[in-house]
Write an enzyme that holds these catalytic residues in place. Structure first.
Site, short mmCIF file in Angstrom:
data_model
loop_
_atom_site.label_atom_id
_atom_site.label_comp_id
_atom_site.label_asym_id
_atom_site.label_seq_id
_atom_site.Cartn_x
_atom_site.Cartn_y
_atom_site.Cartn_z
N THR A 190 0.81 -1.22 0.00
CA THR A 190 0.00 0.00 0.00
C THR A 190 0.85 1.27 0.00
O THR A 190 0.47 2.28 -0.61
CB THR A 190 -0.93 0.00 1.22
OG1 THR A 190 -1.85 -1.10 1.12
CG2 THR A 190 -1.72 1.29 1.32
N ASP A 248 1.13 -6.72 -4.45
CA ASP A 248 0.27 -6.56 -3.28
C ASP A 248 0.68 -7.67 -2.32
O ASP A 248 0.87 -8.82 -2.73
CB ASP A 248 -1.19 -6.73 -3.70
CG ASP A 248 -2.17 -6.44 -2.58
OD1 ASP A 248 -2.01 -7.05 -1.50
OD2 ASP A 248 -3.10 -5.65 -2.79
N SER A 249 0.84 -7.37 -1.04
CA SER A 249 1.36 -8.40 -0.14
C SER A 249 0.40 -9.57 0.05
O SER A 249 0.79 -10.60 0.59
CB SER A 249 1.72 -7.79 1.22
OG SER A 249 0.58 -7.46 1.97
N THR A 272 0.99 -4.44 4.40
CA THR A 272 0.74 -4.83 5.79
C THR A 272 0.03 -6.17 5.94
O THR A 272 0.13 -6.79 7.00
CB THR A 272 -0.11 -3.75 6.51
OG1 THR A 272 -1.36 -3.60 5.84
CG2 THR A 272 0.63 -2.43 6.53
N ASP A 273 -0.69 -6.64 4.91
CA ASP A 273 -1.49 -7.85 5.09
C ASP A 273 -0.65 -9.05 5.50
O ASP A 273 -1.08 -9.87 6.32
CB ASP A 273 -2.28 -8.17 3.82
CG ASP A 273 -3.49 -7.28 3.65
OD1 ASP A 273 -3.86 -6.58 4.62
OD2 ASP A 273 -4.08 -7.27 2.55
N GLN A 330 -5.13 -21.24 19.39
CA GLN A 330 -5.93 -20.24 18.66
C GLN A 330 -6.11 -18.96 19.47
O GLN A 330 -6.52 -17.94 18.92
CB GLN A 330 -7.31 -20.82 18.33
CG GLN A 330 -7.29 -22.03 17.43
CD GLN A 330 -8.68 -22.59 17.18
OE1 GLN A 330 -9.68 -21.93 17.47
NE2 GLN A 330 -8.75 -23.79 16.64
N CYS A 331 -5.81 -19.02 20.76
CA CYS A 331 -6.01 -17.87 21.63
C CYS A 331 -4.98 -16.78 21.34
O CYS A 331 -3.85 -17.07 20.96
CB CYS A 331 -5.90 -18.29 23.09
SG CYS A 331 -7.12 -19.53 23.59
#
Length: 330
Positions: free
Chosen positions: A18, A61-62, A95-96, A267-268
């Protein structure tokens, strides 16, 4: 720990993202004129060190980031430091997947005695309220002041360790947070020579499976049959899964017999894996699942890419998964 030294010759590697995007017929897309825009914006700022610029074409694009690209980025960083004498590298990245790339390169560059910062922006340079120039200028100033060797993220005035950082927001100036994960007590040990950044690395096939209520063996079997060399199992809580499902456990045992490295993470957002706390976790350990302790998905994905791409025996890979390599378990 090596002492932080002020950078005097920085290589800026522009991957796209971006920060340098401009409007196209189909929306924002990477643009290749960013070096000139950067030079115009930074002209006259006397507090910045010397820097040079390189585009890694094609700009992406990342969202299109891949482990293959990480190998190209690794080679470009090594060339900048060992080939061109740069004492620091700044990577401009979307950033993705920035947290994934920073974590992966922290493993791919083990032993490199130079600081590598990743930064980007949530809005393109030049648009209203963009964070692009403040992040880019701040990263250069941080390198000029001195950053220890190794890989870190720089965003909105903060240096963030790649092994605990995740993108948790799709808006605003603070998309990244440092997750509160368990810290281990791993004792530093000598690393195999194959892990050194100068040694060749191969691509590895690593799959990721998040568990959900009712998760059955067929999806697990499909992932294991895909050619995966490693599997990240995103478990519940402190590392639990459907331990009352014999087919699920049998598939994991078969994975170990076939040399597939299966590692559990939580997953926490906070905490980590402790496989021996509950029976539902200890049964995973009994069929060969390793503990990812407090590692994030991003960190473990990058770690497995390194370990499985070094040509080490599976027994050695399994041992090193649970050994700290560069702070990911501390």
């Amino acid at each position: 720990m090596a002492t932080a030294q002020p950078a005097r010759n920085i290589m800026v590697l522009y991957t796209g993202g971006t920060i340098g995007m401009q409007n196209s017929a189909n929306g924002l897309a990477p643009a290749s004129d960013f070096e000139q825009r950067m030079r115009e914006h930074l002209a006259g700022q006397a507090d910045l060190p010397a820097w040079q610029f390189r585009e890694l074409l094609p700009l992406i694009d990342s969202a299109n980031m891949t482990p293959q690209y990480w190998q190209r980025l690794r080679a470009a960083i090594i060339e900048a430091v060992d080939g061109q004498g740069c004492d620091a590298v700044l990577v401009l990245h979307g950033t993705d997947t920035l947290a994934y790339s920073a974590a992966a390169l922290s493993f791919q560059l083990l032993g490199l005695q130079a600081a590598v910062l990743f930064t980007g922006s949530m809005l393109p340079a030049g648009v209203a309220d963009s964070d692009a120039w403040e992040n880019l200028t701040g990263a250069l100033q941080a390198l000029a002041a001195g950053v220890p060797p190794g890989v870190q993220l720089y965003f909105h005035g903060e240096l963030l360790a790649p092994h605990r950082t995740a993108k948790v927001r799709s808006f605003g100036r603070h998309p990244f947070v440092t997750l509160k994960r368990f810290a281990g007590s791993a004792t530093p040990q000598p690393l195999p020579a194959a892990l050194d950044y100068r040694q060749p690395k191969q691509l590895a096939n690593v799959a990721v499976l998040p568990l959900v209520p009712g998760f059955g063996a067929p999806l697990l079997q499909a992932a294991l049959a895909s050619g995966a060399q490693g599997l990240i199992l995103e478990c519940f809580g402190s590392g639990t899964g459907p331990s009352d499902n014999p087919d699920f456990l049998a598939a994991l045992a078969e994975a170990r017999a076939r040399g597939i490295v299966v590692v559990a993470i939580t997953q926490c957002h906070e905490g980590g894996v402790e496989l021996d706390v509950y029976e539902a976790g200890s049964r995973l350990r009994q069929v060969g699942v390793l503990s990812g302790a407090g590692m994030t998905r991003e960190a473990l994905f990058g770690k497995l890419q390194l370990l499985l791409g070094c040509g080490l025996p599976v027994t050695e890979v399994r041992r090193l998964v649970e050994q700290d390599l560069c702070g990911e378990l501390l």
